[in-house]
Design an enzyme around this catalytic site. Structure first.
Site, PDB file in Angstrom:
ATOM      1  N   HIS A  46       0.833  -1.206   0.000  1.00  0.00           N
ATOM      2  CA  HIS A  46       0.000   0.000   0.000  1.00  0.00           C
ATOM      3  C   HIS A  46       0.873   1.264   0.000  1.00  0.00           C
ATOM      4  O   HIS A  46       0.561   2.246  -0.679  1.00  0.00           O
ATOM      5  CB  HIS A  46      -0.909   0.025   1.227  1.00  0.00           C
ATOM      6  CG  HIS A  46      -1.894  -1.102   1.274  1.00  0.00           C
ATOM      7  ND1 HIS A  46      -1.784  -2.141   2.167  1.00  0.00           N
ATOM      8  CD2 HIS A  46      -3.002  -1.349   0.538  1.00  0.00           C
ATOM      9  CE1 HIS A  46      -2.798  -2.976   1.990  1.00  0.00           C
ATOM     10  NE2 HIS A  46      -3.546  -2.521   1.000  1.00  0.00           N
ATOM     11  N   GLN A  70     -18.135  -7.238  -0.900  1.00  0.00           N
ATOM     12  CA  GLN A  70     -17.237  -8.107  -1.657  1.00  0.00           C
ATOM     13  C   GLN A  70     -16.846  -9.368  -0.901  1.00  0.00           C
ATOM     14  O   GLN A  70     -15.998 -10.136  -1.364  1.00  0.00           O
ATOM     15  CB  GLN A  70     -15.996  -7.335  -2.104  1.00  0.00           C
ATOM     16  CG  GLN A  70     -15.090  -6.845  -1.004  1.00  0.00           C
ATOM     17  CD  GLN A  70     -14.098  -5.822  -1.519  1.00  0.00           C
ATOM     18  OE1 GLN A  70     -14.436  -4.686  -1.806  1.00  0.00           O
ATOM     19  NE2 GLN A  70     -12.833  -6.238  -1.659  1.00  0.00           N
ATOM     20  N   ASP A 160      -3.660  -7.604  -7.810  1.00  0.00           N
ATOM     21  CA  ASP A 160      -5.075  -7.903  -8.029  1.00  0.00           C
ATOM     22  C   ASP A 160      -5.408  -7.643  -9.495  1.00  0.00           C
ATOM     23  O   ASP A 160      -6.154  -6.716  -9.829  1.00  0.00           O
ATOM     24  CB  ASP A 160      -5.942  -7.070  -7.087  1.00  0.00           C
ATOM     25  CG  ASP A 160      -5.682  -7.409  -5.635  1.00  0.00           C
ATOM     26  OD1 ASP A 160      -5.865  -8.581  -5.266  1.00  0.00           O
ATOM     27  OD2 ASP A 160      -5.284  -6.508  -4.875  1.00  0.00           O
ATOM     28  N   VAL A 186       4.364  -5.667  -5.072  1.00  0.00           N
ATOM     29  CA  VAL A 186       5.456  -5.573  -4.108  1.00  0.00           C
ATOM     30  C   VAL A 186       5.584  -6.912  -3.395  1.00  0.00           C
ATOM     31  O   VAL A 186       4.586  -7.463  -2.919  1.00  0.00           O
ATOM     32  CB  VAL A 186       5.212  -4.447  -3.083  1.00  0.00           C
ATOM     33  CG1 VAL A 186       6.337  -4.380  -2.067  1.00  0.00           C
ATOM     34  CG2 VAL A 186       5.071  -3.106  -3.810  1.00  0.00           C
ATOM     35  N   SER A 196      -2.563  -8.381   2.951  1.00  0.00           N
ATOM     36  CA  SER A 196      -3.042  -8.349   4.325  1.00  0.00           C
ATOM     37  C   SER A 196      -3.343  -9.747   4.836  1.00  0.00           C
ATOM     38  O   SER A 196      -3.238 -10.020   6.033  1.00  0.00           O
ATOM     39  CB  SER A 196      -4.298  -7.474   4.421  1.00  0.00           C
ATOM     40  OG  SER A 196      -4.022  -6.157   3.976  1.00  0.00           O
TER      41      SER A 196
END
Length: 309
Positions: A46, A70, A160, A186, A196
């Site tokens: 992030h 989601q 993603d 990354v 996460s």
């Protein structure tokens, strides 16, 4: 007496409501604003998105919102990590101007929305096949947050990849006036893509999870020899790790997600999803198939997607 250096970065303004966001947005000296959308539990991936946005724009807004739309009924919404203080520290260090951290009743004031953005056929493939309705929830909240933040650009990670493709399609198909910018995945020192959900992994799970990035590297190394070689090289790595329960391993066109045929030469997406212990992980690498091919950071032909109205 010696002076000590201190961090002079300002703490971002925190907006919890639509009114607070509007006031914070109007207080910014420039209208050149980029947005980075997150569900919290921020990490270096992030931070990289924020820094990329900061380099190109006068101001950066970060949204922290755990979007219930989601998540499926059997997914991990309740145990998703919530680390707001740590998130704020990362935002402060990266130079964020405004953090928008609404609750669901702020984003969805009438409860579960009766009208949603449909991801269409592309949203039913790969991740969509395993998580029905997931991308409808993603596009609905992204569309709302683009309007609420009034950003000129939105930054998303290449990790993603299907989400990124669908957001670009939404922006183009619905004429949303925003730049969609992709930033390379990354990775941690052991090659694992930052996520996460990595916090769910036990030490032994993490050892198993490394096979995903190894498979992608093996596939990319085989890219000069054609699609079959890519798929075979990646599959050989995965079959050596029986504790990785593979959902899919595909080599697809980056815009259609259709399997590329053997004669194909050009950019393609090598993507994998697997369950490691109790955690489902995804990873991918963009690559060029054919002589001289191999891994690339992001796809070269659509670095941005913008709809001007």
């Amino acid at each position: 007496m010696t002076s000590q250096s201190t961090d002079t970065r300002a703490v971002p303004t925190v907006a919890m409501t639509r009114e607070e966001l509007k006031a914070a947005r109007e207080a910014l000296p420039s209208r050149d604003v980029a947005v980075v959308m997150t569900m919290g539990a921020l990490h270096e991936g992030h931070a990289q998105l924020i820094r990329a946005a900061r380099q190109r724009h006068d101001h950066v807004v970060v949204t922290i919102f755990l979007n219930p739309l989601q998540f499926g009924p059997k997914e991990d919404l309740s145990r998703y990590p919530r680390t707001f203080d740590d998130d704020m520290a990362i935002c402060t260090a990266a130079g964020v101007d405004v953090v928008f951290a609404p609750t669901p009743d702020v984003v969805y004031p009438d409860g579960d929305p009766g009208v949603r953005i449909s991801a269409g056929p592309l949203g039913e493939l790969l991740e969509g096949a395993s998580r029905p309705g997931h991308f409808d929830g993603v596009l609905t909240v992204v569309g709302k947050l683009l309007h609420l933040t009034a950003a000129r650009s939105a930054y998303f990670g290449q990790k993603d990849a299907q989400q990124l493709l669908l957001i670009r399609r939404m922006v183009r198909d619905l004429d949303v006036p925003v730049d969609v910018v992709s930033v390379p995945t990354v990775r941690e020192g052991d090659g694992l893509a930052m996520s996460s959900r990595n916090t769910y992994l036990t030490p032994s799970d993490r050892e198993v999870a490394r096979c995903l990035s190894r498979a992608l590297r093996a596939g990319a190394d085989a890219a000069p020899f054609g699609p079959s070689a890519v798929r075979r090289a990646a599959r050989e790595v995965l079959v050596e790790e029986p504790l990785a329960l593979v959902d899919y391993l595909v080599l697809v066109h980056p815009h259609t997600l259709a399997d590329v045929p053997e004669w194909y030469r050009g950019e393609a997406l090598l993507a994998v999803a697997a369950r490691i212990g109790t955690t489902r992980l995804i990873d991918n690498t963009p690559l060029v198939v054919g002589p001289g091919g191999g891994a690339v950071d992001v796809f070269s032909d659509v670095p941005h997607a913008r709809a001007d109205v």
